[in-house]
Structure formats: C-alpha cells, structure tokens
Design an enzyme around this catalytic site. Structure first.
Site, PDB file in Angstrom:
ATOM      1  N   ASN A  41     -87.764  16.419 -54.432  1.00 38.54           N
ATOM      2  CA  ASN A  41     -86.980  17.226 -53.495  1.00 38.54           C
ATOM      3  C   ASN A  41     -87.740  17.618 -52.231  1.00 38.54           C
ATOM      4  OD1 ASN A  41     -84.779  17.216 -55.215  1.00 38.54           O
ATOM      5  ND2 ASN A  41     -85.466  19.053 -56.299  1.00 38.54           N
ATOM      6  N   LYS A  58     -90.025  17.159 -48.691  1.00 38.45           N
ATOM      7  CA  LYS A  58     -89.972  16.300 -47.510  1.00 38.45           C
ATOM      8  C   LYS A  58     -91.117  15.297 -47.523  1.00 38.45           C
ATOM      9  CE  LYS A  58     -90.776  16.746 -42.529  1.00 38.45           C
ATOM     10  NZ  LYS A  58     -89.973  15.626 -42.057  1.00 38.45           N
ATOM     11  N   LYS A  99     -90.561  11.563 -48.133  1.00 36.02           N
ATOM     12  CA  LYS A  99     -90.304  10.283 -48.821  1.00 36.02           C
ATOM     13  C   LYS A  99     -90.110   9.151 -47.818  1.00 36.02           C
ATOM     14  CE  LYS A  99     -86.904  12.453 -50.845  1.00 36.02           C
ATOM     15  NZ  LYS A  99     -87.249  13.827 -50.415  1.00 36.02           N
ATOM     16  N   THR A 100     -89.173   9.358 -46.888  1.00 33.53           N
ATOM     17  CA  THR A 100     -88.900   8.299 -45.902  1.00 33.53           C
ATOM     18  C   THR A 100     -90.092   8.124 -44.970  1.00 33.53           C
ATOM     19  OG1 THR A 100     -86.518   8.617 -46.030  1.00 33.53           O
ATOM     20  CG2 THR A 100     -87.368   7.627 -44.017  1.00 33.53           C
ATOM     21  N   THR A 101     -90.726   9.230 -44.589  1.00 31.89           N
ATOM     22  CA  THR A 101     -91.880   9.085 -43.683  1.00 31.89           C
ATOM     23  C   THR A 101     -93.044   8.386 -44.384  1.00 31.89           C
ATOM     24  OG1 THR A 101     -92.305  11.417 -44.103  1.00 31.89           O
ATOM     25  CG2 THR A 101     -91.447  10.861 -41.949  1.00 31.89           C
ATOM     26  N   ARG A 144     -98.442   0.628 -41.428  1.00 30.83           N
ATOM     27  CA  ARG A 144     -99.759   0.166 -41.872  1.00 30.83           C
ATOM     28  C   ARG A 144     -99.715  -1.352 -42.108  1.00 30.83           C
ATOM     29  NH1 ARG A 144    -102.063   3.263 -46.882  1.00 30.83           N
ATOM     30  NH2 ARG A 144    -102.964   4.619 -45.298  1.00 30.83           N
ATOM     31  N   PHE A 176     -71.764   6.103 -46.839  1.00 30.58           N
ATOM     32  CA  PHE A 176     -71.299   6.475 -48.177  1.00 30.58           C
ATOM     33  C   PHE A 176     -70.910   7.952 -48.155  1.00 30.58           C
ATOM     34  CE2 PHE A 176     -74.314   2.976 -49.220  1.00 30.58           C
ATOM     35  CZ  PHE A 176     -73.400   2.143 -49.822  1.00 30.58           C
ATOM     36  N   TRP A 179     -70.231   9.899 -51.166  1.00 29.84           N
ATOM     37  CA  TRP A 179     -70.738  10.570 -52.365  1.00 29.84           C
ATOM     38  C   TRP A 179     -69.765  11.630 -52.862  1.00 29.84           C
ATOM     39  CZ3 TRP A 179     -74.242   7.148 -52.767  1.00 29.84           C
ATOM     40  CH2 TRP A 179     -75.065   6.835 -51.701  1.00 29.84           C
ATOM     41  N   GLU A 181     -83.495   5.569 -49.376  1.00 34.60           N
ATOM     42  CA  GLU A 181     -82.398   6.377 -49.972  1.00 34.60           C
ATOM     43  C   GLU A 181     -81.589   5.559 -50.997  1.00 34.60           C
ATOM     44  OE1 GLU A 181     -82.901   9.300 -48.890  1.00 34.60           O
ATOM     45  OE2 GLU A 181     -83.670   9.043 -46.844  1.00 34.60           O
TER      46      GLU A 181
END
Ligand code: ATP
Ligand code: MG
Length: 184
Positions: A23, A25, A27-29, A37, A79, A81, A116
């Site tokens: 939960n 912050k 993940k995407t970064t 890289r 989407f 959801w 995601e």
C-alpha cells in the site's frame, strides 16, 4: 573487485519475475527506475500500463526521452473496477493480457513491465492460474516486472523478487497536496 561486464551478463542469464506490491508509494517509480537503469545499458524495455490515466505527465515526458529503448503502451481504455460492466472489463482485461503476452513472447525486450497488473488478478478479471502458468513457462531469460497493490499470494510465490512497499507516512494524510516531480 567484481568485473562489471561479467556481472551484467550473469544478470541477463536468469530472467526474473519481480513484483512491487503493497500500500505504500513507490511501486511504479521503482519499475520506472529499473527501466531507466536498463535503458542506460542499451537494453530494451516494454512498459505496459494497465490502468489508463495512472501515469502522470512527468513520467510520460521522461519516457519519451528514452524513445527506441523504452516502449510505453497504455491498455484498458479505463477499467472501472466497479462491476457495472463486468463483461466489458473482462474482455478488455483479456485483450490487454493478450498484448502483454505478445510482448513477453516477442523476445524483443529484455524487460517487460506490467504496471498495475495486480488489479486484473485481484478483481478476478483474469483467471489467475493460466496467468501464472504463462509467466512461469515464459522464456527463462525474460525479465518481467509486475506492480500494483493486492498481489495474490500465488503470484508472490511464483516470483523471484518481491518488495512490499509499506505505507508508513504519506504527505496526503497531512493535507500536503501532490507536487511536481514527486507525484506527477
Ligand atoms: P508511485 O507511482 O508514486 O510509485 P505507486 O505506484 O506505489 O506510486 P499506486 O498504488 O499506483 O502507487 O498509486 C498511485 C498514486 O497513489 C500515487 O500518486 C501515489 O503517491 C499515491 N499513493 C500511493 N500510496 C499512497 C498512500 N499510502 N497514501 C496516499 N496516496 C498514496
Ligand atoms: Mg503504481
């Protein structure tokens, strides 16, 4: 001292299934950082965004500067959801998954990121077992990175690398609004 050339080659010999979940912050970064890289080594990355609109201006513009190395694709057409149109969502999810499978099977990319993607599994829009089967039977040299909250336990089980971002503090909770370069 480690020979960086050997180390790089060793790194490509075993494709990893990597999951950034939780939960908190980042993940995407984290996936974007990994993509950049890899791009620095001239490796090719396919970054597939499963929820339309989840990407912000900053990362969209940044990825454009890696043209030819990082390919970005937006899936889903939004989407919902919300189970208002489960059939539509499931069809879109299947189409998006078909696209992702083609990218993984193409052998054109050293890394394929499914950003995601966990939501499709968590909300039952895609059957979990065939997805896991495909991922575990993929080209053994292919790296795949999956991000999103609520990663199913069996996905974590199948993964080689799992990081769970834990939400300890977020500025939003203190009323600090989103800022350029941090959130968008
Ligand atoms: P980022 O894109 O910044 O790496 P993320 O991919 O880990 O974040 P998501 O779950 O995809 O996070 O949610 C995206 C948005 O939600 C981001 O703007 C992020 O700052 C925000 N967010 C993530 N975690 C939290 C949290 N614990 N509280 C409030 N907002 C959050
Ligand atoms: Mg995210």
């Amino acid at each position: 001292m480690v020979d960086s050339t050997t180390k790089k080659e060793d790194g490509m010999s075993k494709g990893l299934l990597i999951v950034f979940t939780g939960n908190g912050k980042g993940k995407t970064t984290a996936a974007l950082g990994m993509a950049m890289r890899a791009a620095g080594h001239g490796l090719r990355v396919c970054f597939i965004q499963f929820i339309k609109g989840s990407w912000r201006y900053g990362e969209l513009e940044a990825v454009k500067r890696f043209a030819g190395l990082i390919d970005l694709h937006v899936m889903g057409k939004g989407f919902t959801w919300k189970s208002e149109n489960i059939e539509d969502d499931a069809r879109l999810a299947r189409e998006a998954w078909d696209f992702a499978r083609q990218a993984i099977n193409s052998n054109s990319y050293q890394i394929v990121v499914l950003d995601e993607f966990t939501y499709l599994l968590h909300y039952g829009m895609l059957a979990l077992d065939p997805c896991l089967q495909f991922l575990t039977e993929r080209n053994p040299a292919q790296h795949v990175v999956i991000t999103g909250r609520y990663a199913p336990p069996s996905l974590l089980e199948a993964a080689d690398l799992v990081t769970e971002m834990q939400a300890v503090k977020h500025p939003l909770a203190s009323g600090i609004k989103a800022q350029k370069g941090i959130e968008f």
